[in-house]
Design a protein around this motif. Structure first.
Motif, PDB file in Angstrom:
ATOM      1  N   ASN A  48       0.843  -1.198   0.000  1.00  0.00           N
ATOM      2  CA  ASN A  48       0.000   0.000   0.000  1.00  0.00           C
ATOM      3  C   ASN A  48       0.881   1.253   0.000  1.00  0.00           C
ATOM      4  O   ASN A  48       2.117   1.168  -0.017  1.00  0.00           O
ATOM      5  CB  ASN A  48      -1.005  -0.023   1.162  1.00  0.00           C
ATOM      6  CG  ASN A  48      -0.372   0.168   2.522  1.00  0.00           C
ATOM      7  OD1 ASN A  48       0.794   0.518   2.668  1.00  0.00           O
ATOM      8  ND2 ASN A  48      -1.157  -0.070   3.552  1.00  0.00           N
ATOM      9  N   TYR A  54      -0.486  -6.268   1.986  1.00  0.00           N
ATOM     10  CA  TYR A  54      -1.927  -6.456   2.108  1.00  0.00           C
ATOM     11  C   TYR A  54      -2.194  -7.796   2.786  1.00  0.00           C
ATOM     12  O   TYR A  54      -1.498  -8.776   2.539  1.00  0.00           O
ATOM     13  CB  TYR A  54      -2.591  -6.442   0.728  1.00  0.00           C
ATOM     14  CG  TYR A  54      -2.596  -5.067   0.095  1.00  0.00           C
ATOM     15  CD1 TYR A  54      -3.566  -4.137   0.432  1.00  0.00           C
ATOM     16  CD2 TYR A  54      -1.633  -4.707  -0.839  1.00  0.00           C
ATOM     17  CE1 TYR A  54      -3.579  -2.871  -0.141  1.00  0.00           C
ATOM     18  CE2 TYR A  54      -1.640  -3.447  -1.418  1.00  0.00           C
ATOM     19  CZ  TYR A  54      -2.612  -2.544  -1.066  1.00  0.00           C
ATOM     20  OH  TYR A  54      -2.613  -1.291  -1.631  1.00  0.00           O
ATOM     21  N   ASP A  74      -5.319   2.151  -2.057  1.00  0.00           N
ATOM     22  CA  ASP A  74      -3.951   2.651  -1.900  1.00  0.00           C
ATOM     23  C   ASP A  74      -3.541   2.800  -0.442  1.00  0.00           C
ATOM     24  O   ASP A  74      -2.375   2.660  -0.102  1.00  0.00           O
ATOM     25  CB  ASP A  74      -3.791   4.005  -2.597  1.00  0.00           C
ATOM     26  CG  ASP A  74      -3.930   3.901  -4.108  1.00  0.00           C
ATOM     27  OD1 ASP A  74      -3.692   2.808  -4.657  1.00  0.00           O
ATOM     28  OD2 ASP A  74      -4.275   4.918  -4.735  1.00  0.00           O
TER      29      ASP A  74
END
Length: 110
Positions: A48, A54, A74
């Motif tokens: 990110n 993630y 994002d």
């Protein structure tokens, strides 16, 4: 002067649910989610905006088997298999600055 101080404390600011900062502008980029899709097999290599990996969404990620497309933002930490997952929604409240408590101003919109 006291009147200016009172006006400042009654000023309306924007706060995202579970947020730790308040926003002066409703159109601040930190309040707007930029959802994009990617292939699940690529998720391990993606990061990110802050450089974090993630992780699987606790709500919809368990349904990942056979799902080639996942959704990320994002600024988020989770990948999602369901585009309508509640983890991909942003709830913004209007509050008086005096109610923002220990929150600090957004680095982008002040």
């Amino acid at each position: 002067n006291k009147k200016d101080s009172d006006n400042q404390q009654s000023k309306i600011v924007y706060v995202a649910e579970n947020g730790v900062v308040y926003h002066q502008s409703e159109s601040c980029s930190y309040l707007k989610l930029s959802i994009r899709q990617c292939r699940q097999e690529d998720i391990q290599a993606l990061r990110n905006k802050y450089g974090a990996k993630y992780v699987q969404c606790e709500r919809c990620g368990k349904h990942a088997a056979g799902n080639e497309t996942v959704y990320i933002t994002d600024t988020g930490r989770a990948w999602h298999t369901d585009r309508t997952c509640s983890g991909l929604k942003r709830t913004v409240k209007l509050v008086k600055l005096s109610q923002a408590g220990s929150m600090h101003a957004c680095s982008s919109c002040g």
